[in-house]
Design a protein around this motif. Sequence first.
Motif, PDB file in Angstrom:
ATOM      1  N   THR A  73       0.826  -1.212   0.000  1.00 37.06           N
ATOM      2  CA  THR A  73       0.000   0.000   0.000  1.00 37.06           C
ATOM      3  C   THR A  73       0.859   1.260   0.000  1.00 37.06           C
ATOM      4  OG1 THR A  73      -1.569  -1.255   1.332  1.00 37.06           O
ATOM      5  CG2 THR A  73      -1.924   1.108   1.212  1.00 37.06           C
ATOM      6  N   ILE A  74       1.949   1.233   0.739  1.00 35.01           N
ATOM      7  CA  ILE A  74       2.800   2.427   0.840  1.00 35.01           C
ATOM      8  C   ILE A  74       3.560   2.663  -0.464  1.00 35.01           C
ATOM      9  CG2 ILE A  74       4.844   3.382   2.004  1.00 35.01           C
ATOM     10  CD1 ILE A  74       3.781   2.167   4.593  1.00 35.01           C
ATOM     11  N   ARG A  80       2.802   9.864  -1.832  1.00 35.34           N
ATOM     12  CA  ARG A  80       4.033   9.899  -1.038  1.00 35.34           C
ATOM     13  C   ARG A  80       5.206  10.393  -1.870  1.00 35.34           C
ATOM     14  NH1 ARG A  80       3.994   6.719   3.849  1.00 35.34           N
ATOM     15  NH2 ARG A  80       1.834   6.130   4.203  1.00 35.34           N
ATOM     16  N   GLY A 101       3.066   9.669  12.100  1.00 33.99           N
ATOM     17  CA  GLY A 101       2.926  10.564  10.949  1.00 33.99           C
ATOM     18  C   GLY A 101       4.216  11.333  10.718  1.00 33.99           C
ATOM     19  N   VAL A 103       6.807  11.004   8.693  1.00 37.34           N
ATOM     20  CA  VAL A 103       7.416  11.262   7.400  1.00 37.34           C
ATOM     21  C   VAL A 103       6.450  10.800   6.311  1.00 37.34           C
ATOM     22  CG1 VAL A 103       8.630   9.038   7.376  1.00 37.34           C
ATOM     23  CG2 VAL A 103       9.566  10.956   6.084  1.00 37.34           C
ATOM     24  N   ASP A 104       6.492  11.473   5.185  1.00 32.61           N
ATOM     25  CA  ASP A 104       5.553  11.188   4.116  1.00 32.61           C
ATOM     26  C   ASP A 104       6.310  10.580   2.929  1.00 32.61           C
ATOM     27  OD1 ASP A 104       3.045  11.165   3.014  1.00 32.61           O
ATOM     28  OD2 ASP A 104       3.355  13.080   1.983  1.00 32.61           O
TER      29      ASP A 104
ATOM     30  N   MET B   1      -5.316   7.460  12.281  1.00 30.41           N
ATOM     31  CA  MET B   1      -4.308   7.561  11.221  1.00 30.41           C
ATOM     32  C   MET B   1      -4.973   8.083   9.946  1.00 30.41           C
ATOM     33  SD  MET B   1      -1.577   4.601  10.576  1.00 30.41           S
ATOM     34  CE  MET B   1      -1.812   4.254  12.301  1.00 30.41           C
ATOM     35  N   LYS B   2      -4.362   9.051   9.361  1.00 24.92           N
ATOM     36  CA  LYS B   2      -5.002   9.669   8.202  1.00 24.92           C
ATOM     37  C   LYS B   2      -4.831   8.782   6.968  1.00 24.92           C
ATOM     38  CE  LYS B   2      -2.262  11.191  10.544  1.00 24.92           C
ATOM     39  NZ  LYS B   2      -0.873  11.302  10.899  1.00 24.92           N
ATOM     40  N   ARG B   3      -3.594   8.260   6.821  1.00 25.84           N
ATOM     41  CA  ARG B   3      -3.297   7.477   5.630  1.00 25.84           C
ATOM     42  C   ARG B   3      -3.358   6.004   5.983  1.00 25.84           C
ATOM     43  NH1 ARG B   3       2.385  10.156   4.939  1.00 25.84           N
ATOM     44  NH2 ARG B   3       2.431   9.173   6.966  1.00 25.84           N
ATOM     45  N   SER B   4      -3.637   5.176   4.980  1.00 22.96           N
ATOM     46  CA  SER B   4      -3.619   3.757   5.287  1.00 22.96           C
ATOM     47  C   SER B   4      -2.216   3.218   5.046  1.00 22.96           C
ATOM     48  CB  SER B   4      -4.656   3.008   4.455  1.00 22.96           C
ATOM     49  OG  SER B   4      -4.328   3.064   3.112  1.00 22.96           O
ATOM     50  N   VAL B   5      -1.749   2.481   6.035  1.00 22.09           N
ATOM     51  CA  VAL B   5      -0.409   1.924   6.015  1.00 22.09           C
ATOM     52  C   VAL B   5      -0.445   0.532   5.397  1.00 22.09           C
ATOM     53  CG1 VAL B   5       1.530   1.300   7.468  1.00 22.09           C
ATOM     54  CG2 VAL B   5       0.074   3.210   8.095  1.00 22.09           C
ATOM     55  N   THR B   6      -1.566  -0.147   5.608  1.00 27.23           N
ATOM     56  CA  THR B   6      -1.684  -1.515   5.116  1.00 27.23           C
ATOM     57  C   THR B   6      -2.976  -1.649   4.326  1.00 27.23           C
ATOM     58  OG1 THR B   6      -2.902  -2.188   7.054  1.00 27.23           O
ATOM     59  CG2 THR B   6      -0.520  -2.409   7.158  1.00 27.23           C
ATOM     60  N   GLY B   7      -3.114  -2.783   3.675  1.00 25.74           N
ATOM     61  CA  GLY B   7      -4.322  -3.060   2.924  1.00 25.74           C
ATOM     62  C   GLY B   7      -5.526  -3.176   3.845  1.00 25.74           C
TER      63      GLY B   7
END
Lengths: 201, 201
Positions: A73-74, A80, A101, A103-104, B1-7
Amino acid sequence: MKRSVTGPEIERLIQLLARLPGLGPRSARRAALALVKKREQLLVPLAAALGTVAESVRVCSTCGNVDTSDPCTICTDPKRDPSVIVVVEDVADLWALERAGAVDARYHVLGGTLSALDGIGPDDLRIGQLVERAADPAVKEVIIAVNATVEGQTTAHYITDQLEGTGVAISRLAHGVPVGGELDYLDEGTLSAAIRQRRPF
Amino acid sequence: MKRSVTGPEIERLIQLLARLPGLGPRSARRAALALVKKREQLLVPLAAALGTVAESVRVCSTCGNVDTSDPCTICTDPKRDPSVIVVVEDVADLWALERAGAVDARYHVLGGTLSALDGIGPDDLRIGQLVERAADPAVKEVIIAVNATVEGQTTAHYITDQLEGTGVAISRLAHGVPVGGELDYLDEGTLSAAIRQRRPF
């Protein structure tokens, strides 16, 4: 327990739950009880979720992250910054940085640290792949975010050597006083680093 | 968490794990990570164990215990004293008494306590079945092991009334100072009970 209170299926479930971090034998028993009492709302969905993840979990071939898709996903997130790679020892560290949060950017999971004692050499870590990724002209900076342990720092130095000549900027995490930390409780190394790396107010 | 880190599959797993007692959002995340990192040793066996339990879990038609067989492991254990029935509110209480190895008898799980506030009357609890079981000439004693709360004691009194005429001895748990407890920290009710029910040294 001398006598069995429940059938072997539930005992096995308790044993497996007790192997999760954060759950001991006693809390695993409580968790198992909660599961069997909430069959429809919790037990069945959790069994299904675990099955789905077990089928789809894989290691990202780009960065070494664990996810249900490859690339992860990342790595596939277009929002990013593709010019920065954050190098971490373990997926847990990646998740910790994401939680903050901090680092982007994208990541690179080494899968451990160099350790002569444990017989872990450069070929056992994802260092070759990192050098390959850093060779991409789009990559401008590699942030080495390994633990501040002897093994972590040894690994950081080795990686720095390997990346020489790729032209990327290499940085590492700042040492200093943890936010909210009290000086009285900090070790000498941290305090010295915090003084040496002091910043204008 | 704003962004998803995983599926979404792993996120869903974390959400479900966080609903287990003893795990919060943060420890659920750690548990999920341990699971995906140990796919063969932990994730797959746990998914299978949950599936098996989900298929086989049932409420014992005799005593109300939750187990993978009906009648349950305890009701079918030939080594247990068939003349004593321990009445508890919940399966968790049964497990607690078993953990302590407190009694070598069978149980009867009420499934709650009488509560006018929550609209729980005698028909919502397994009281009728208890009276039926107590009518068996093999049963000599009923130990009422409900919580020492107002609702628990109300329920205990109601059960005592219902069992009148069956000829079984009815007992209840002793009140007193918990083993290892300090008097200074105990409430007046407990201390008064401990004095009233004092025993010869």
